[in-house]
Design a protein around this motif. Structure first.
Motif, PDB file in Angstrom:
ATOM      1  N   ASN A  31       1.184  -2.075  -8.172  1.00 39.08           N
ATOM      2  CA  ASN A  31       1.697  -2.667  -6.954  1.00 39.08           C
ATOM      3  C   ASN A  31       0.551  -3.097  -6.031  1.00 39.08           C
ATOM      4  O   ASN A  31      -0.548  -2.546  -6.084  1.00 39.08           O
ATOM      5  CB  ASN A  31       2.611  -1.682  -6.206  1.00 39.08           C
ATOM      6  N   ASN A  73       2.894  -2.815   3.848  1.00 40.52           N
ATOM      7  CA  ASN A  73       3.533  -1.565   4.248  1.00 40.52           C
ATOM      8  C   ASN A  73       4.561  -1.053   3.248  1.00 40.52           C
ATOM      9  O   ASN A  73       5.192  -0.036   3.469  1.00 40.52           O
ATOM     10  CB  ASN A  73       4.218  -1.752   5.610  1.00 40.52           C
ATOM     11  N   LYS A  74       4.765  -1.807   2.166  1.00 43.16           N
ATOM     12  CA  LYS A  74       5.707  -1.370   1.151  1.00 43.16           C
ATOM     13  C   LYS A  74       5.191  -1.824  -0.208  1.00 43.16           C
ATOM     14  O   LYS A  74       4.272  -2.639  -0.295  1.00 43.16           O
ATOM     15  CB  LYS A  74       7.097  -1.960   1.419  1.00 43.16           C
ATOM     16  N   LYS A  75       5.769  -1.280  -1.266  1.00 44.60           N
ATOM     17  CA  LYS A  75       5.341  -1.657  -2.605  1.00 44.60           C
ATOM     18  C   LYS A  75       5.721  -3.111  -2.891  1.00 44.60           C
ATOM     19  O   LYS A  75       6.871  -3.508  -2.741  1.00 44.60           O
ATOM     20  CB  LYS A  75       5.965  -0.732  -3.645  1.00 44.60           C
ATOM     21  N   ASP A 130      11.343 -10.621  -0.974  1.00 43.09           N
ATOM     22  CA  ASP A 130      11.883  -9.267  -0.946  1.00 43.09           C
ATOM     23  C   ASP A 130      13.284  -9.302  -1.553  1.00 43.09           C
ATOM     24  O   ASP A 130      14.251  -9.717  -0.912  1.00 43.09           O
ATOM     25  CB  ASP A 130      11.938  -8.757   0.498  1.00 43.09           C
TER      26      ASP A 130
END
Length: 353
Positions: free
Chosen positions: A270, A292-294, A311
């Motif tokens: 990731n 801030n996220k995978k 997303d």
């Protein structure tokens, strides 16, 4: 004498009063409402003109949306690609290149060439395609003009093996220059097709090119190998190396020559960080985008002037520079000029970003 002067003054005063009174009567009675009507008319005309212009803009916007919304696409369509102008959508079906005019929804097939590889060029009406038919020891490069319905062979690249194949063609958005990556016996070779339609080999540091992209105003290629975390640039000694033990991947280059790279977690693949900057700037000075996220590299798209993340959980298309989100339904197939093309129920829709 004094009496004459007094009479003259009286007559002058009476004349002034009469003239003033007549003018007041004409203004308030005879011409009453003329000024207001003219003023109101001018205002009404301006308001009407403004309303008409806004209505025209609204109609045009709706028409633009209709032009590319609900474009039918085949269930068997593969390798879908959008022209830079968003005017055409191309895809491969039954080993042939097909394309759709997004305004008329009409479609055509390019005859005379097997669709082993194709790409829209900087000219919105031109498709470049390559094939090695029947495993001959050469790659044939063709240009197809959509507006003229004309296919012509541009160049032939002679090779040692009939197993060779074109893996990628990178097109300069401002000049008629193409970089062609050909895999031959597990060795990658890079060729440049210049504006005179002449083919020339390009020297590379590594013989295994995992990714590459054109730097538009430089007419150079940035490329890298999976074996190293350095990025190399053709025709110069420039190397880009980041101070990290993690694998670095090339995401793309926009039309402002900004190079986008990502740091990938060695354990789960990731993305952990994204950097962008220009080839002549020290990498320490490059901008960093916080992740801030995978994020999977497969869901990141570098367009002509921005970088987006698709997303799929929301689902939404996120501009990673300003975090603006745009909702969508379906599968994102491309982003050009702040517009996303999404396949939803076998139809391609255009979404403003």
């Amino acid at each position: 004498m004094k009496k004459r002067i007094k009479i003259i003054c009286i007559f002058g005063l009476v004349s002034f009063i009469l003239q003033t009174g007549v003018l007041l009567i004409l203004n308030n009675k005879v011409f009453e409402g003329f000024a207001d009507d003219n003023s109101g008319s001018a205002k009404n005309i301006a308001d009407a003109s403004k309303a008409e212009k806004q209505e025209e803009l609204n109609k045009k916007e709706q028409a633009d949306k209709r032009e590319c919304n609900k474009v039918d696409i085949s269930n068997n369509a593969k390798n879908i690609s959008i022209a830079r102008s968003n005017k055409y959508i191309a895809y491969v079906e039954d080993h042939k290149i097909c394309y759709i005019d997004t305004k008329s929804n009409s479609r055509k097939t390019i005859d005379g060439v097997v669709a082993q590889y194709y790409k829209w060029t900087s000219d919105d009406n031109i498709i470049i395609t390559a094939q090695n038919q029947n495993y001959r020891n050469r790659i044939d490069i063709y240009l197809y003009n959509v507006s003229e319905n004309n296919l012509k062979i541009l160049q032939q690249i002679k090779l040692k093996s009939g197993e060779s194949k074109v893996e990628q063609i990178a097109c300069s958005p401002f000049k008629n220059i193409f970089f062609i990556k050909i895999k031959n016996d597990e060795v990658d070779k890079l060729y440049k097709l210049n504006i005179k339609d002449e083919i020339e080999p390009v020297e590379t540091v590594t013989k295994n090119i995992s990714s590459m992209a054109v730097i538009p105003h430089e007419d150079k290629i940035i490329y890298k190998s999976d074996a190293v975390s350095k990025f190399y640039i053709t025709y110069c000694d420039t190397k880009l190396k980041f101070n990290t033990e993690n694998q670095m991947v090339l995401l793309g280059v926009d039309e402002q020559d900004r190079i986008y790279v990502a740091e990938k977690d060695n354990e789960d693949d990731n993305i952990t960080s994204i950097y962008y900057g220009r080839m002549n700037d020290a990498v320490d000075l490059w901008n960093k985008i916080a992740v801030n996220k995978k994020m999977s590299i497969d869901n990141i798209i570098v367009s002509d002037d921005a970088i987006y993340y698709v997303d799929k959980e929301k689902p939404a298309i996120v501009n990673l520079e300003n975090n603006k989100e745009t909702k969508f339904k379906g599968i994102v197939k491309g982003i050009n000029k702040k517009e996303a093309f999404v396949i939803n129920e076998n139809k391609i829709e255009r979404i403003k970003l």
